[in-house]
Design a protein around this motif. Structure first.
Motif, PDB file in Angstrom:
ATOM      1  N   GLN A 143     -33.963  61.028  38.435  1.00  0.00           N
ATOM      2  CA  GLN A 143     -34.239  59.634  38.104  1.00  0.00           C
ATOM      3  C   GLN A 143     -33.597  58.689  39.112  1.00  0.00           C
ATOM      4  N   GLY A 144     -32.296  58.866  39.332  1.00  0.00           N
ATOM      5  CA  GLY A 144     -31.572  57.960  40.211  1.00  0.00           C
ATOM      6  C   GLY A 144     -31.945  58.108  41.668  1.00  0.00           C
ATOM      7  N   GLU A 145     -32.081  59.334  42.127  1.00  0.00           N
ATOM      8  CA  GLU A 145     -32.335  59.556  43.547  1.00  0.00           C
ATOM      9  C   GLU A 145     -33.757  59.156  43.933  1.00  0.00           C
ATOM     10  N   GLN A 146     -34.726  59.415  43.056  1.00  0.00           N
ATOM     11  CA  GLN A 146     -36.087  58.980  43.328  1.00  0.00           C
ATOM     12  C   GLN A 146     -36.206  57.458  43.274  1.00  0.00           C
ATOM     13  N   ASN A 200     -23.536  61.581  26.348  1.00  0.00           N
ATOM     14  CA  ASN A 200     -23.319  60.643  27.441  1.00  0.00           C
ATOM     15  C   ASN A 200     -24.407  60.758  28.501  1.00  0.00           C
ATOM     16  N   LEU A 201     -24.874  61.980  28.751  1.00  0.00           N
ATOM     17  CA  LEU A 201     -25.920  62.195  29.743  1.00  0.00           C
ATOM     18  C   LEU A 201     -27.213  61.498  29.324  1.00  0.00           C
ATOM     19  N   GLU A 202     -27.493  61.512  28.035  1.00  0.00           N
ATOM     20  CA  GLU A 202     -28.687  60.808  27.543  1.00  0.00           C
ATOM     21  C   GLU A 202     -28.552  59.309  27.750  1.00  0.00           C
ATOM     22  N   LYS A 203     -27.357  58.751  27.563  1.00  0.00           N
ATOM     23  CA  LYS A 203     -27.136  57.317  27.754  1.00  0.00           C
ATOM     24  C   LYS A 203     -27.226  56.938  29.234  1.00  0.00           C
ATOM     25  N   ILE A 204     -26.794  57.802  30.119  1.00  0.00           N
ATOM     26  CA  ILE A 204     -26.930  57.560  31.555  1.00  0.00           C
ATOM     27  C   ILE A 204     -28.408  57.490  31.935  1.00  0.00           C
ATOM     28  N   SER A 205     -29.195  58.394  31.376  1.00  0.00           N
ATOM     29  CA  SER A 205     -30.635  58.368  31.625  1.00  0.00           C
ATOM     30  C   SER A 205     -31.250  57.052  31.149  1.00  0.00           C
ATOM     31  N   ASP A 206     -30.769  56.539  30.027  1.00  0.00           N
ATOM     32  CA  ASP A 206     -31.252  55.244  29.544  1.00  0.00           C
ATOM     33  C   ASP A 206     -30.996  54.143  30.569  1.00  0.00           C
ATOM     34  N   ASP A 207     -29.791  54.135  31.150  1.00  0.00           N
ATOM     35  CA  ASP A 207     -29.474  53.097  32.143  1.00  0.00           C
ATOM     36  C   ASP A 207     -30.386  53.192  33.359  1.00  0.00           C
ATOM     37  N   TYR A 208     -30.689  54.406  33.788  1.00  0.00           N
ATOM     38  CA  TYR A 208     -31.633  54.561  34.898  1.00  0.00           C
ATOM     39  C   TYR A 208     -33.018  54.035  34.498  1.00  0.00           C
ATOM     40  N   LYS A 209     -33.404  54.260  33.260  1.00  0.00           N
ATOM     41  CA  LYS A 209     -34.688  53.735  32.783  1.00  0.00           C
ATOM     42  C   LYS A 209     -34.689  52.203  32.844  1.00  0.00           C
ATOM     43  N   TYR A 210     -33.604  51.586  32.362  1.00  0.00           N
ATOM     44  CA  TYR A 210     -33.531  50.120  32.376  1.00  0.00           C
ATOM     45  C   TYR A 210     -33.588  49.585  33.809  1.00  0.00           C
ATOM     46  N   LEU A 211     -32.923  50.253  34.736  1.00  0.00           N
ATOM     47  CA  LEU A 211     -32.995  49.849  36.144  1.00  0.00           C
ATOM     48  C   LEU A 211     -34.415  49.958  36.681  1.00  0.00           C
ATOM     49  N   THR A 212     -35.066  51.069  36.348  1.00  0.00           N
ATOM     50  CA  THR A 212     -36.436  51.272  36.817  1.00  0.00           C
ATOM     51  C   THR A 212     -37.345  50.180  36.276  1.00  0.00           C
ATOM     52  N   GLU A 213     -37.237  49.886  34.989  1.00  0.00           N
ATOM     53  CA  GLU A 213     -38.061  48.828  34.397  1.00  0.00           C
ATOM     54  C   GLU A 213     -37.802  47.488  35.088  1.00  0.00           C
ATOM     55  N   HIS A 214     -36.554  47.201  35.388  1.00  0.00           N
ATOM     56  CA  HIS A 214     -36.213  45.939  36.061  1.00  0.00           C
ATOM     57  C   HIS A 214     -36.858  45.859  37.442  1.00  0.00           C
ATOM     58  N   PHE A 215     -36.799  46.959  38.186  1.00  0.00           N
ATOM     59  CA  PHE A 215     -37.286  46.924  39.562  1.00  0.00           C
ATOM     60  C   PHE A 215     -38.806  47.019  39.665  1.00  0.00           C
ATOM     61  N   THR A 216     -39.493  47.307  38.568  1.00  0.00           N
ATOM     62  CA  THR A 216     -40.954  47.198  38.609  1.00  0.00           C
ATOM     63  C   THR A 216     -41.395  45.743  38.716  1.00  0.00           C
TER      64      THR A 216
END
Length: 297
Positions: A143-146, A200-216
């Motif tokens: 998620q983060g690297e892509q 915690n890993l699931e919550k980290i994935s959520d933050d990457y999702k929020y970043l992705t949504e923002h950058f769209t």
């Protein structure tokens, strides 16, 4: 709990097993259990599978968000059959979506206009938990690297498929939590630490999702893109530490975390929304530290 020792003959000492534990794990007359000595403690365990558990839930008076929380909770708790009372067809569609996207190994086995029954059709095994947790780590790293790669290449229109990775993370981490709640870690004292890491890993994935949504919808500042790269690097190094623990490396990562946190806070006023998500990511990554140490101690 405490048990009194009963003596049978000269050299045989007996204690009773807790009745609830025996029922849960199908222990009957003639069943075999394994007994291991650990100094002043003994450990009793069985290869039996846990007896199937059924839960009922009334969804007629709850909204969509609460429905998601309720079903996720029942799934993680380890229930094998979930009987639902519904209010309308929209709830039935929502439940079907959750079963498809979130609940590995579950299917809908019975349906009426006002009820649905979900049932687990696969058997959880401990080896699956380890494989799925590693897969969840790798998906989150992806998620983060892509995200960073596409932002650097200015391909924001290609970000949308990354949102599906968060759903995959949810599937895997939920199933790992389910196994931990049903069976625990082989060392019971470590169950809670592994659960914290999975959660915690699931919550980290959520933050990457929020970043992705923002950058769209928004173009990142150059410094934000660079800080995303450094955050991804920190997560990858914690992942490598988790599977190849070294206390010296943990100390070095603590220094990296503090330096990165400081940089993000300094830049926060310039690009507040994505940097707030990055700061949240860095803090959650650092939260792996104590539990990782406990698991390897």
């Amino acid at each position: 709990m405490r048990r009194k020792v009963i003596q049978l003959g000269e050299g045989t000492h007996v204690i009773t097993l807790p009745s609830q534990w025996a029922r849960t794990w199908g222990i009957q007359k003639g069943s075999e259990v394994d007994v291991e000595e650990h100094g002043s403690r003994i450990e009793i365990h069985t290869e039996n599978t846990r007896t199937r558990k059924t839960a009922q839930a009334d969804l007629r008076f709850v909204n969509e968000r609460t429905t998601r929380w309720l079903l996720s909770s029942l799934h993680k708790q380890g229930y094998d059959t979930i009987e639902l009372t519904l209010d309308n067809t929209a709830q039935a569609h929502l439940v079907s979506e959750l079963v498809r996207d979130l609940f590995i190994g579950f299917t809908i086995v019975h349906t009426t206009p006002k009820t649905l029954t979900l049932r687990a059709i696969t058997q959880e095994i401990d080896e699956e938990r380890d494989t799925l947790l590693r897969r969840a780590f790798l998906i989150t790293l992806q998620q983060g690297e892509q995200l960073h790669k596409l932002l650097r290449e200015r391909k924001q229109k290609d970000l949308f498929p990354l949102l599906d990775l968060e759903k995959q993370n949810n599937q895997l981490t939920n199933f790992c939590q389910r196994i931990l709640n049903k069976k625990g870690h082989t060392d019971p004292a470590k169950t809670s630490f592994l659960y914290v890491i999975t959660w915690n890993l699931e919550k980290i994935s959520d933050d990457y999702k929020y970043l992705t949504e923002h950058f769209t919808k928004n173009t990142p500042a150059q410094e934000t893109t660079e800080l995303l790269y450094e955050t991804n690097k920190l997560l990858r190094e914690y992942y490598e530490l988790f599977y190849s623990f070294n206390a010296k490396k943990l100390s070095a990562l603590a220094d990296q975390y503090r330096a990165l946190e400081s940089r993000i806070k300094k830049e926060l006023p310039k690009d507040p929304v994505p940097l707030a998500h990055l700061l949240s990511l860095v803090l959650k990554i650092a939260d792996f530290s104590a539990s990782t140490f406990a698991l390897h101690h």
